[in-house]
Write an enzyme that holds these catalytic residues in place. Structure first.
Site, short mmCIF file in Angstrom:
data_model
loop_
_atom_site.label_atom_id
_atom_site.label_comp_id
_atom_site.label_asym_id
_atom_site.label_seq_id
_atom_site.Cartn_x
_atom_site.Cartn_y
_atom_site.Cartn_z
N GLY A 155 28.24 45.58 44.98
CA GLY A 155 28.74 46.83 44.40
C GLY A 155 28.21 46.94 42.98
N ARG A 156 28.91 47.76 42.18
CA ARG A 156 28.41 48.03 40.83
C ARG A 156 28.34 46.76 39.98
NH1 ARG A 156 32.00 53.25 41.47
NH2 ARG A 156 33.29 51.63 42.36
N ILE A 237 34.18 35.60 40.57
CA ILE A 237 34.85 36.54 39.67
C ILE A 237 35.48 37.66 40.49
CG2 ILE A 237 33.48 36.12 37.58
CD1 ILE A 237 31.92 38.73 38.34
N ARG A 239 38.15 37.72 43.62
CA ARG A 239 39.59 37.58 43.78
C ARG A 239 39.88 36.20 44.34
NH1 ARG A 239 40.56 41.14 40.92
NH2 ARG A 239 41.86 42.99 41.21
N GLU A 268 47.13 32.65 42.13
CA GLU A 268 47.19 32.63 40.66
C GLU A 268 48.47 33.29 40.16
OE1 GLU A 268 43.41 34.82 40.15
OE2 GLU A 268 44.55 36.40 39.16
N HIS A 286 41.42 34.63 34.82
CA HIS A 286 41.23 36.02 35.28
C HIS A 286 40.99 36.96 34.09
CE1 HIS A 286 42.33 38.97 38.75
NE2 HIS A 286 41.41 39.48 37.96
C1 DGY Z 1 40.05 44.16 38.17
O1 DGY Z 1 39.89 45.18 37.51
O2 DGY Z 1 40.14 44.16 39.40
C2 DGY Z 1 40.18 42.89 37.41
O3 DGY Z 1 40.09 41.79 38.25
C3 DGY Z 1 41.48 42.87 36.64
O4 DGY Z 1 42.53 42.77 37.56
#
Ligand code: DGY
Length: 324
Positions: A155-156, A237, A239, A268, A286
């Site tokens: 994705g972006r 990065i 989830r 978490e 996070h």
């Molecule tokens: C998001 O924007 O999804 C980041 O992980 C912050 O929750």
């Protein structure tokens, strides 16, 4: 009478002030921890809510909240929402895409570099006073420039990481995604589409940027880790739950992969205890989107989503369609 909204978690005072011009606002600047029951009871008394990615809005919660009309998540990820149930209850769901893309890509790359070059491990060594002299192999890590970067989820944010790797560090970029990018975007990212298996087999650094859903649960488990190179690194990065953290801790302990960088965790803020005892992992709480400017932009967009819904009938960045 102004609509009543609840802001689930502490937020910038400036944003609260903007919200107060439009709404009767219940804030949580004291950061009171909600149980599911107390959160549901609070939400039930409001027409709208500004949530973060950890406040649940699911079928059970919605059943108790017939007054609720709109919930704006201050996050691009929305696995705390059951969007289908929200649509069924006529509740507008929205998130904060785009405003955090570059900041999160910056952090993904920072975590990749910290992991490959053993930044925190070596800092802890120095702080413990164990640095006595220079050694040729002291914290020798994995090369970043010129290596192969594998991105799962294009994705972006994935595209932002690809561009940093390809253009800034001369990396060969391979990716896997549910759908292939257009030839123009592939050229812009200098990225080549491959199967998940090939990505795991050939990447020197694997970065995970897939959204969490039941289908993506444990996208990386023991079997996938076993396919990676013993010199490879893994960065999550996306989830918690995308990676089987217990299996990852085993792989790190037995060095079947070289190292990992994790910003998100299963369950978490709890972190799997085995991850806390292996040295070859960089752990952050996070914070991938946490620059001041970006968090402000996220908060403002979430506020604008509520303002837009209650004044125009539609959020600016909606996740569903509700109403007539
Ligand atoms: C998001 O924007 O999804 C980041 O992980 C912050 O929750």
């Amino acid at each position: 009478m102004k609509p009543k909204i609840i802001v689930a978690r502490p937020i910038f005072e400036e944003v609260l002030t903007r919200l107060r011009a439009h709404f009767d606002v219940t804030d949580n600047q004291a950061d009171q921890a909600w149980t599911l029951a107390s959160w549901t009871a609070q939400l039930a008394q409001h027409d709208g809510a500004l949530t973060t990615g950890i406040d649940p809005v699911n079928a059970e919660v919605l059943k108790a909240c017939p007054q609720l009309k709109a919930v704006a998540n201050m996050a691009v990820g929305f696995n705390n929402f059951d969007v289908l149930a929200m649509t069924a209850h006529g509740v507008q769901a929205s998130n904060t895409p785009d405003v955090l893309t570059e900041t999160t890509a910056d952090f993904g790359f920072a975590l990749l570099m910290a992991t490959a070059r053993r930044l925190t491990e070596s800092e802890h060594f120095l702080r413990r006073g164990e640095w006595k002299q220079w050694r040729y192999d002291m914290f020798a890590g994995t090369e970043v420039h010129g290596s192969t970067l594998g991105i799962l989820g294009m994705g972006r944010i994935g595209q932002g990481i690809a561009k940093r790797g390809a253009h800034g560090f001369g990396m060969k970029v391979i990716y896997h995604n549910r759908s292939r990018l257009s030839p123009e975007l592939e050229a812009e990212c200098k990225a080549q589409y491959v199967s998940k298996e090939e990505l795991l087999r050939s990447a020197d650094h694997v970065v995970l940027v897939v959204p969490y859903s039941a289908a993506s649960h444990h996208t990386i488990g023991a079997a996938e880790l076993a396919q990676m190179k013993p010199t490879a690194t893994l960065v999550n990065i996306a989830r918690g739950g995308i990676v089987d953290d217990a299996a990852l801790a085993q792989a790190l302990r037995h060095r079947t992969i070289a190292a990992a960088g994790l910003d998100v965790f299963e369950g978490e803020p709890q972190v799997h205890p085995d991850l806390l005892t292996v040295p070859n992992v960089v752990l952050t709480p996070h914070i991938a989107s946490a620059s001041v400017a970006t968090r402000m932009a996220m908060a403002n967009l979430a506020a604008d989503n509520l303002i837009s819904f209650f004044t125009q009938g539609r959020a600016l960045t909606p996740l569903n369609t509700v109403g007539a």
